[in-house]
Write an enzyme that holds these catalytic residues in place. Structure first.
Site, mmCIF file in Angstrom:
data_model
loop_
_atom_site.group_PDB
_atom_site.id
_atom_site.type_symbol
_atom_site.label_atom_id
_atom_site.label_comp_id
_atom_site.label_asym_id
_atom_site.label_seq_id
_atom_site.Cartn_x
_atom_site.Cartn_y
_atom_site.Cartn_z
ATOM 1 N N ASP A 13 0.816 -1.222 0.000
ATOM 2 C CA ASP A 13 0.000 0.000 0.000
ATOM 3 C C ASP A 13 0.845 1.266 0.000
ATOM 4 O OD1 ASP A 13 -2.303 -1.654 0.265
ATOM 5 O OD2 ASP A 13 -1.908 -1.787 2.405
ATOM 6 N N LYS A 16 1.828 2.404 -4.912
ATOM 7 C CA LYS A 16 2.472 1.909 -6.137
ATOM 8 C C LYS A 16 1.594 2.157 -7.364
ATOM 9 C CE LYS A 16 2.931 -2.294 -4.537
ATOM 10 N NZ LYS A 16 2.507 -2.088 -3.145
ATOM 11 N N GLY A 40 -4.817 -4.645 -4.486
ATOM 12 C CA GLY A 40 -5.898 -3.847 -5.046
ATOM 13 C C GLY A 40 -5.408 -2.440 -5.240
ATOM 14 N N HIS A 41 -5.567 -1.917 -6.446
ATOM 15 C CA HIS A 41 -5.367 -0.475 -6.504
ATOM 16 C C HIS A 41 -6.549 0.220 -7.135
ATOM 17 C CE1 HIS A 41 -2.223 -1.862 -9.490
ATOM 18 N NE2 HIS A 41 -3.160 -1.386 -10.254
ATOM 19 N N GLN A 224 1.972 -5.878 -3.227
ATOM 20 C CA GLN A 224 2.370 -5.932 -1.815
ATOM 21 C C GLN A 224 3.715 -5.211 -1.624
ATOM 22 O OE1 GLN A 224 1.439 -9.397 -3.134
ATOM 23 N NE2 GLN A 224 -0.619 -8.657 -2.836
#
Ligand code: IMP
Length: 423
Positions: A13, A16, A40-41, A224
């Site tokens: 988190d 990125k 998840g982005h 990650q």
């Protein structure tokens, strides 16, 4: 741009997604090489907010090819949902702009079920996983009993392979006191997903080699972060893949001597979701950031644990990833503070140390040694040039880079593309 590996230098988190988006502009191909839909982005398309889990966000740019590499573990039903979601937003996902490695391993419902069951059994020692079945799927891969995309899309072979795997896993589930899973339902769901995904399935290794031969710019996007790496992270409070730069090679089939640079992304402070040690964790930082509506997970919505910047950790990250360049994100999160702390060493068992101990229990006992920096107490959100940042802010950021032992090249003060500065 050259072939670039992008990694998270902290606990995931790090922002990125935003940096990937910025670097994607210079890339022809974007490859995801590890992890699964635990990542998840969040992306914004006009007023629409969309969370991508497996498909690289490069998909939002029409001229890029996005690849899910062999190192990824793939939930086919989830992936079809992601493709459909993008389709509804008018983002085409076609075999011309999206490829799936035929040797990526497949996540099944028993993996998710086992993930949850193991967490319950661990009680207070739970990892705090995303319950997406990531650990059990990589476990099957290492045990050489996993099914791969190549098996999923082979209609003649898949039903029997599925039956064998389900029989064994239902025995395990029953022994754990859980409900066995239904073969017909899984077969129907996975056959439907396989039919949708078949056109995207390719030998991505040979595809990428052809691309490197014609000197295409490739971006390898990490999911990650360093301290969630199965080998180099805070084991066992880690994910089950190599999140560090080496994972980009094994997870794509592109060798190390074809990689040109490693970019490490880190926040101007530290966060972590899930359990495990976080030496600089501090309630005042959590309260500040949560109060601003920040630091809630994109995949699970969980509030992230927050703390001061940990330079001992990021120096370790620079070492194991070979970070050449740094991107520091979320600088604006610290805008209101009068004083900012940075951890420069740990104290444990009466000794001062400047490295991350391998034993998680020792790391959990480490107390941070802080250096204090004056804040800038002014909004940085609208600043678009490095020179226009407050002098205390520039000093803070350059110190983070110096302590991390890498070169600062990108600074980000907000989610938008314009809120990015290059040094
Ligand atoms: P798993 O990957 O679901 O097995 O979770 C293992 C650990 O990694 C947990 O602490 C999760 O919270 C963490 N984790 C997994 N994916 C992410 C991510 O994308 N960002 C941050 N933490 C993650």
């Amino acid at each position: 741009m050259a072939n670039t590996i992008l990694v998270g230098a902290q606990w995931g988190d790090e922002g990125k997604g935003k940096i990937i988006d910025v670097l994607t502009e210079q890339a022809e191909i974007v490859v995801r090489t590890q992890g699964g839909n635990n990542a998840g982005h969040t992306v914004y398309i006009g007023p629409a907010k969309y969370v991508l889990h497996l498909i690289p966000s490069g998909i939002l740019r029409p001229d890029k090819v996005c690849i899910v590499g062999n190192g990824v573990v793939l939930d086919p039903v989830g992936l079809v949902g992601e493709i459909d979601g993008l389709d509804k937003l008018g983002v085409p996902v076609t075999p011309a702009n999206f490829l799936i490695s035929e040797t990526a391993h497949v996540v099944f419902p028993w993996h998710r079920e086992l993930d949850g069951q193991r967490e319950v059994r661990k009680g207070n020692n739970k990892i705090g996983t995303t319950k997406r079945g990531i650990g059990p799927t990589y476990g099957d891969k290492a045990a050489r009993v996993g099914l791969r995309v190549i098996d999923l899309v082979n209609a003649a072979r898949f039903p029997q392979r599925l039956r064998e795997r389900l029989e064994e896993n239902n025995e395990v589930l029953k022994a754990l006191g859980a409900q066995p899973l239904d073969y017909d339902k899984i077969l129907a769901d996975y056959t439907r997903a396989a039919d949708r995904l078949r056109p995207f399935v390719a030998n991505t290794v040979t595809y990428l080699h052809a691309a490197t031969r014609r000197h295409a710019n490739i971006l390898f996007e990490g999911a990650q972060g360093t301290f969630l790496d199965i080998d180099h992270g805070t084991y066992p409070f880690v994910t089950s893949s190599n999140t560090t730069s080496g994972g980009a090679c094994t997870g794509s089939g592109v060798p190390p001597n074809r990689m040109d640079r490693v970019v490490g992304v880190m926040k101007a402070y530290t966060t972590r979701v899930g359990e495990g040690p976080l030496p600089t964790e501090d309630d005042s930082v959590s309260d500040l950031l949560h109060g601003m509506g920040r630091e809630f997970g994109a995949t699970t919505g969980r509030a992230r644990r927050c703390g001061w910047f940990d330079a001992v950790a990021t120096r370790h990250a620079a070492m194991v990833n070979g970070i050449d360049e740094l991107a520091v994100t979320n600088v604006d999160g610290l805008d209101s503070l009068a004083q900012i702390r940075v951890c420069t060493a740990y104290e444990v068992d009466g000794k001062r140390i400047d490295y991350v101990p391998s034993d998680c229990e020792v790391l959990a006992r480490c107390r941070p040694v802080y250096q204090e920096f004056p804040g800038w107490q002014t909004s940085t959100e609208t600043i678009t040039q490095w020179e226009d940042l407050p002098v205390n802010c520039r000093h803070y950021l350059l110190t983070l880079a110096q302590l991390t032992e890498a070169r600062l090249t990108i600074t980000s003060v907000g989610p938008a593309r314009e809120q990015t500065m290059f040094l």
